[in-house]
Write an enzyme that holds these catalytic residues in place. Structure first.
Site, mmCIF file in Angstrom:
data_model
loop_
_atom_site.group_PDB
_atom_site.id
_atom_site.type_symbol
_atom_site.label_atom_id
_atom_site.label_comp_id
_atom_site.label_asym_id
_atom_site.label_seq_id
_atom_site.Cartn_x
_atom_site.Cartn_y
_atom_site.Cartn_z
ATOM 1 N N TYR A 43 46.375 24.946 28.092
ATOM 2 C CA TYR A 43 45.994 23.654 28.654
ATOM 3 C C TYR A 43 44.480 23.492 28.744
ATOM 4 O O TYR A 43 43.985 22.377 28.899
ATOM 5 C CB TYR A 43 46.573 23.461 30.066
ATOM 6 C CG TYR A 43 48.070 23.427 30.171
ATOM 7 C CD1 TYR A 43 48.900 23.455 29.041
ATOM 8 C CD2 TYR A 43 48.689 23.359 31.421
ATOM 9 C CE1 TYR A 43 50.273 23.433 29.173
ATOM 10 C CE2 TYR A 43 50.057 23.327 31.550
ATOM 11 C CZ TYR A 43 50.855 23.370 30.426
ATOM 12 O OH TYR A 43 52.218 23.346 30.563
ATOM 13 N N GLN A 155 60.987 28.379 32.383
ATOM 14 C CA GLN A 155 60.481 27.002 32.392
ATOM 15 C C GLN A 155 60.836 26.312 31.085
ATOM 16 O O GLN A 155 60.585 26.841 30.002
ATOM 17 C CB GLN A 155 58.960 26.996 32.595
ATOM 18 C CG GLN A 155 58.411 25.596 32.797
ATOM 19 C CD GLN A 155 56.937 25.573 33.129
ATOM 20 O OE1 GLN A 155 56.175 24.809 32.542
ATOM 21 N NE2 GLN A 155 56.510 26.390 34.083
ATOM 22 N N GLY A 185 60.958 13.032 31.467
ATOM 23 C CA GLY A 185 60.994 12.793 30.031
ATOM 24 C C GLY A 185 59.798 11.990 29.570
ATOM 25 O O GLY A 185 59.887 11.199 28.635
ATOM 26 N N LYS A 225 54.114 15.862 36.488
ATOM 27 C CA LYS A 225 52.676 15.650 36.422
ATOM 28 C C LYS A 225 52.340 14.340 37.114
ATOM 29 O O LYS A 225 53.071 13.350 36.975
ATOM 30 C CB LYS A 225 52.214 15.607 34.966
ATOM 31 C CG LYS A 225 50.712 15.481 34.789
ATOM 32 C CD LYS A 225 50.325 15.442 33.323
ATOM 33 C CE LYS A 225 50.652 14.104 32.709
ATOM 34 N NZ LYS A 225 50.104 13.958 31.332
#
Length: 270
Positions: A43, A155, A185, A225
């Site tokens: 990331y 995960q 999604g 998020k």
């Protein structure tokens, strides 16, 4: 169950750009009430996530911090995995993480070469738990045979359009936690009529219903998020939304399928 020690709602921190935002986002999330933060080497934001932790008034030991390494071709060779793990800790500015994942079971990943480095990190106290990410049931079983450390979590993408029933059953059978990334999604689950119907019934948002459905499964957590305080607070409130059996049956009846993260190196594409 392992899920009892893991905050069931956490903050996912992946973004394609503006990595620096995660310093403020993490601080805000902790202020709102989150106590679970998830990041990864690939990331390229671990430095900012760590700064956000230090900026917060919340003590380090009160935050569940997860990261991942071994992403397709990062690091480039299995023997470099120990250095990659140390790099994660250095960038985060911490002595340990609560959970360290193998990010992908592909590319440089070889269970007999990579997993011993995770066991060594566990024994050295660099991580308090070991996890895997984006595995299939077969690859999970293969890894469990090699790992000395107990498998704490797996995960994987999971939401009402990708219910991952086989992987959820595997987590429940073997008593580890499935951590759902992209639990909305990336928005695809929010416009589904069944989700909207349940949201209207409970005076909730479709995002809260999607998260509540994920959390209705035993041994499952979610890491949505969010970058605004409002969305963070709404996501956290989803933990208190109780869906009834009728709601869950309606959502389970959705026959549309959508996978947001679907690279060629994903093991389901082999």
């Amino acid at each position: 169950m392992p899920v009892d020690s893991l905050p069931r709602l956490g903050l996912g921190t992946y973004s394609d750009d503006d990595r620096e935002q995660w310093r403020e986002n993490v601080r805000t999330a902790l202020d709102v009430g989150f106590r679970h933060v998830d990041t990864a080497q690939v990331y390229e934001n671990e430095e900012y996530v760590g700064q956000g932790l230090r900026d917060s008034d919340v003590a380090r030991d009160d935050v569940w911090l997860s990261t991942k390494t071994v992403h397709h071709d990062v690091p480039p060779e299995p023997e470099q995995v120990p250095d990659a793990i140390d790099g994660c800790l250095d960038r985060l500015g911490v002595d340990y993480v609560d959970l360290l994942y193998v990010h992908w079971p592909s590319g440089v990943y070889d269970h007999e070469e990579v997993l011993p480095a995770f066991d060594a990190a566990y024994e050295a106290g660099k991580t308090r738990n070991v996890g895997l990410s984006n595995f299939t049931p077969e690859l999970l079983d293969e890894a469990r045979e090699v790992l000395d450390a107990p498998l704490f979590a797996h995960q994987v993408e999971m939401h009402p359009l990708l219910p991952q029933r086989e992987l959820v059953a595997h987590a429940q059978e073997h008593d580890y936690c499935l951590v759902a990334y992209s639990p909305l999604g990336k928005g695809a689950a929010l416009d589904v009529p069944e989700i909207e119907q349940v949201a209207e019934k409970h005076d909730a948002t479709p995002a809260q219903v999607s998260l509540a459905w994920v959390l209705s499964h035993d041994n499952v957590a979610a890491i949505p998020k969010a970058s605004s305080r409002e969305h963070m607070a709404q996501n956290l409130a989803a933990g208190d939304l109780e869906l009834d059996e009728e709601d869950i049956e309606l959502i389970d009846s959705i026959d549309e399928r959508h996978r947001e993260i679907d690279p060629d190196h994903g093991p389901w594409n082999w």
